[in-house]
Design an enzyme around this catalytic site. Sequence first.
Site: not given
Lengths: 329, 329
Positions: B197, B225, B227-228, B248-249, B251
């Site tokens: 990301t 799905r 994510g964040d 970033t990571g 989510g």
Amino acid sequence: MKKSALAIHGGAGTILRSKMTSELENEYRHGLQTALAAGWRILDGGGTSLNAVEAAVVELENFALFNAGKGAVFTHDAKIEMDASIMDGKARNAGAVAFVKNVKNPIKLARLVMEKTEHFLLSGDGSNEFARQINVEFADDDYFFTDFRYQQLIEARREHKVKLDHTTDEPKLIEAETSEGEKTADKISASKPQLGTVGAVACDFWGNLAAATSTGGMTNKQFGRIGDTPIIGAGTYADNQTCAVSCTGHGEFFMLTAAAYDVAARMKYKKLNLIEAASETIEHLREINGEGGLIAVDSSGNIALPFNSEGMYRGFMSSGGEMTIEIYR
Amino acid sequence: MKKSALAIHGGAGTILRSKMTSELENEYRHGLQTALAAGWRILDGGGTSLNAVEAAVVELENFALFNAGKGAVFTHDAKIEMDASIMDGKARNAGAVAFVKNVKNPIKLARLVMEKTEHFLLSGDGSNEFARQINVEFADDDYFFTDFRYQQLIEARREHKVKLDHTTDEPKLIEAETSEGEKTADKISASKPQLGTVGAVACDFWGNLAAATSTGGMTNKQFGRIGDTPIIGAGTYADNQTCAVSCTGHGEFFMLTAAAYDVAARMKYKKLNLIEAASETIEHLREINGEGGLIAVDSSGNIALPFNSEGMYRGFMSSGGEMTIEIYR
């Protein structure tokens, strides 16, 4: 032994007494009461807050006057597309769905997302595929069809705007221009408060918290708009350390302020109590012209139900108290 | 006169030195440097933080090694579906898109959602319809095709799991059961950190803040799905009063903790400075086993780049300083 508590809502916004007959008001009260009783029965029987909020929201989804489940509004294409989310404050786990179709109770699907996947939010065709694989109860288009909602769509289409349920305010219009500078035929329209969304928050016997929220979105909605309802931290949040929160109102403002999580943050970091924190969050919304309300409980069984709109369909009950249903300020 | 500052990232997670050739490392550094320079050129010329973060993220999206725009990973159906969000800390306005296809630079579309609609988040077919109406630049499937990503999909499909970019960790599997108790053929699989990301945060000459984040999601992803990355408050947040943040990571953990907003909340309510607040947010993630990192700036031009993973592709620059690119701890 802890104090159990349950609160529910059926949307906040402009609810005019002048447009409310006593018959209609009784219907709303009956719908809220049924949901509150369903959730309370679970808490009172020693059940979990998670089961209680799910049961209450299922009843609100099944009640045709609220904009969730059976009473969901129509999209621009005369479809029903629903969003829901649930959060478990003990496990700090959550599940949410956006744009699900023909699922009788979206809140049950949100719970399955929480329990059966490692994701939080499934959307669109994917969430429907998940619903099929996981075998939830579906209902056909006839189940969701309500003449009242269909008339709202016809009217909204005629007015070329996104119509929000239950509000008398005129939405502002924002016109999308193509790069040639031409106005697009379909205007991207806006959104005074999002009404008729339903939700529940609970504290059980063991002090465990849970929150759930469900909505049909906006009448005549386009472009795949997702509001705050399926967003953990915006529309729904629960953490045993602080509170459980379910929001309702003008979704974009709740997303902007991460409203559900903001109540928890004010408790954690500012050391406010539940009532103070929830009030400040709604006061801040008012300052930035965001309309709506929220319901919240903490692990001592305290309840807050602040809103800055004309009314909020709501009900609450706690150990030793009486079942209370309210609509206006 | 304020101090300008810009920070960018290209994902956080397990980046093994043993698998990194000096040639590949140089490529990554070159990609980060190009993006940092593009954003800095705007800030240094008196441009806005909003233009700077957009320009930096456009470069990162155009760079094939990161999982956004051109380098985006493939879904289960060998499609490219991208998410992006942007927030203006001065106006406190935001825009985001989820599941857009064939849009060359999703971050530009997110900005148009912010500026041309009253919504924050458009998704799926609706966001693509909006992209067509608003006339953004499209690119065909060939543009997005990278052999490296396609091989990742083939491998992930063979392993029946959702494969995350850039990580050597094995995802855990959660098995979805039908109500008949049978295992579904497609397992709903999980997700150690979401890598690759990209994002940028900036403080301009006037102390105005902005943040932007963009991603291609997970290789082999199913069930829609989200994510964040497209969630304001989780993956992206900006408010002149506190900070601008891009995450970033993994989510789901960033959604659970409303991580981007949490940095701001710790500054507002706990009265921490940027460095302390950002560190605490990432430390809390570590406590709950969430892996990843974030970049943040405040309106004095301070920069924080905490992460709890092995590495984070990152770069930063501020008035009077030197352009810095880093990968490992």
